[in-house]
Design a protein around this motif. Sequence first.
Motif, mmCIF file in Angstrom:
data_model
loop_
_atom_site.group_PDB
_atom_site.id
_atom_site.type_symbol
_atom_site.label_atom_id
_atom_site.label_comp_id
_atom_site.label_asym_id
_atom_site.label_seq_id
_atom_site.Cartn_x
_atom_site.Cartn_y
_atom_site.Cartn_z
ATOM 1 N N ILE A 4 -15.702 8.761 -10.519
ATOM 2 C CA ILE A 4 -15.188 7.416 -10.553
ATOM 3 C C ILE A 4 -14.075 7.338 -10.290
ATOM 4 N N ALA A 5 -13.070 8.165 -10.869
ATOM 5 C CA ALA A 5 -11.712 8.067 -10.468
ATOM 6 C C ALA A 5 -11.267 8.109 -9.086
ATOM 7 N N ASP A 6 -12.166 9.150 -8.534
ATOM 8 C CA ASP A 6 -11.784 9.386 -7.214
ATOM 9 C C ASP A 6 -12.241 8.116 -6.208
ATOM 10 N N GLN A 7 -13.565 7.488 -6.623
ATOM 11 C CA GLN A 7 -13.895 6.500 -6.053
ATOM 12 C C GLN A 7 -12.776 5.188 -5.994
ATOM 13 N N THR A 8 -12.250 5.157 -7.261
ATOM 14 C CA THR A 8 -11.210 3.927 -7.436
ATOM 15 C C THR A 8 -10.079 4.463 -6.690
ATOM 16 N N ASN A 9 -9.889 5.526 -6.417
ATOM 17 C CA ASN A 9 -8.562 5.973 -5.880
ATOM 18 C C ASN A 9 -8.738 5.747 -4.226
ATOM 19 N N LEU A 10 -10.141 5.846 -3.793
ATOM 20 C CA LEU A 10 -10.263 5.675 -2.250
ATOM 21 C C LEU A 10 -10.076 4.151 -2.098
ATOM 22 N N LEU A 11 -10.794 3.398 -3.172
ATOM 23 C CA LEU A 11 -10.770 2.000 -2.904
ATOM 24 C C LEU A 11 -9.207 1.409 -2.889
ATOM 25 N N GLY A 12 -8.429 2.111 -3.610
ATOM 26 C CA GLY A 12 -6.859 1.680 -3.717
ATOM 27 C C GLY A 12 -6.448 1.913 -2.555
ATOM 28 N N ILE A 13 -6.763 3.223 -1.942
ATOM 29 C CA ILE A 13 -6.332 3.450 -0.602
ATOM 30 C C ILE A 13 -6.415 2.516 0.601
ATOM 31 N N ASN A 14 -7.895 2.222 0.591
ATOM 32 C CA ASN A 14 -8.310 1.289 1.602
ATOM 33 C C ASN A 14 -7.758 -0.102 1.300
ATOM 34 N N ALA A 15 -7.508 -0.514 -0.003
ATOM 35 C CA ALA A 15 -7.025 -1.853 -0.162
ATOM 36 C C ALA A 15 -5.613 -1.698 0.318
ATOM 37 N N SER A 16 -4.808 -0.666 0.159
ATOM 38 C CA SER A 16 -3.458 -0.793 0.722
ATOM 39 C C SER A 16 -3.378 -0.764 1.975
ATOM 40 N N ILE A 17 -4.352 -0.121 2.963
ATOM 41 C CA ILE A 17 -4.246 -0.035 4.325
ATOM 42 C C ILE A 17 -4.660 -1.560 4.762
ATOM 43 N N GLU A 18 -5.541 -2.361 3.858
ATOM 44 C CA GLU A 18 -5.894 -3.729 4.356
ATOM 45 C C GLU A 18 -4.849 -4.421 4.151
ATOM 46 N N ALA A 19 -4.089 -4.351 2.882
ATOM 47 C CA ALA A 19 -2.984 -5.029 2.586
ATOM 48 C C ALA A 19 -1.831 -4.893 3.631
ATOM 49 N N ALA A 20 -1.404 -3.597 4.112
ATOM 50 C CA ALA A 20 -0.731 -3.614 5.174
ATOM 51 C C ALA A 20 -1.121 -4.130 6.575
ATOM 52 N N ARG A 21 -2.289 -4.209 6.913
ATOM 53 C CA ARG A 21 -2.851 -5.009 7.851
ATOM 54 C C ARG A 21 -2.316 -6.467 7.955
ATOM 55 N N ALA A 22 -2.683 -6.797 6.726
ATOM 56 C CA ALA A 22 -2.269 -8.404 6.499
ATOM 57 C C ALA A 22 -0.839 -8.756 6.602
ATOM 58 N N GLY A 23 -0.019 -7.766 6.609
ATOM 59 C CA GLY A 23 1.298 -8.008 6.876
ATOM 60 C C GLY A 23 2.044 -8.568 5.375
ATOM 61 N N THR A 24 2.862 -9.379 5.703
ATOM 62 C CA THR A 24 3.666 -10.393 4.631
ATOM 63 C C THR A 24 2.510 -10.852 3.517
ATOM 64 N N MET A 25 1.403 -11.463 4.135
ATOM 65 C CA MET A 25 0.496 -12.119 3.345
ATOM 66 C C MET A 25 -0.088 -11.136 2.352
ATOM 67 N N GLY A 26 -0.243 -9.863 2.778
ATOM 68 C CA GLY A 26 -0.944 -9.038 2.024
ATOM 69 C C GLY A 26 -0.190 -8.036 0.980
ATOM 70 N N ARG A 27 1.127 -8.535 0.890
ATOM 71 C CA ARG A 27 1.990 -7.800 0.072
ATOM 72 C C ARG A 27 1.539 -7.645 -1.341
ATOM 73 N N GLY A 28 1.221 -8.999 -1.750
ATOM 74 C CA GLY A 28 0.900 -8.872 -3.300
ATOM 75 C C GLY A 28 -0.621 -8.110 -3.601
ATOM 76 N N PHE A 29 -1.199 -8.202 -2.680
ATOM 77 C CA PHE A 29 -2.578 -7.181 -2.610
ATOM 78 C C PHE A 29 -2.275 -5.977 -2.631
ATOM 79 N N GLY A 30 -1.334 -5.629 -1.998
ATOM 80 C CA GLY A 30 -0.837 -3.956 -1.774
ATOM 81 C C GLY A 30 -0.198 -3.488 -3.087
ATOM 82 N N VAL A 31 0.342 -4.468 -3.587
ATOM 83 C CA VAL A 31 1.043 -3.967 -5.227
ATOM 84 C C VAL A 31 -0.389 -3.745 -6.200
ATOM 85 N N VAL A 32 -1.296 -4.668 -6.102
ATOM 86 C CA VAL A 32 -2.573 -4.450 -6.933
ATOM 87 C C VAL A 32 -3.293 -3.115 -6.696
#
Length: 107
Positions: A4-32
Amino acid sequence: MKRIADQTNLLGINASIEAARAGTMGRGFGVVAEEIRKLSNETVSSTEKIRTTLTNIQKSMDEISASIEKVVEVGNDQAASTQEIASFIDEIEKMSKQLNKYASDLL
């Protein structure tokens, strides 16, 4: 739990990637997303600590069980010795009575 922890980590990585793609608008999501990854790592660490603690508890329980077995064995040995001593005392008492009887007969 590690899975579960590994899956959560992978989810966090994917979320970081999506936040980076969103640019400035995704910065808050990147923190989460980063906080999710931290939580995942803490979960892995906590899981290892719990596993170690449980292993130590099991070891202690095995040692306690072995000690209890030894105490029971000593108790059984003492009971047998006490019974043997009681038999000797009975035999001595019988012999003492016989000696008193012989002494009485001689007088």
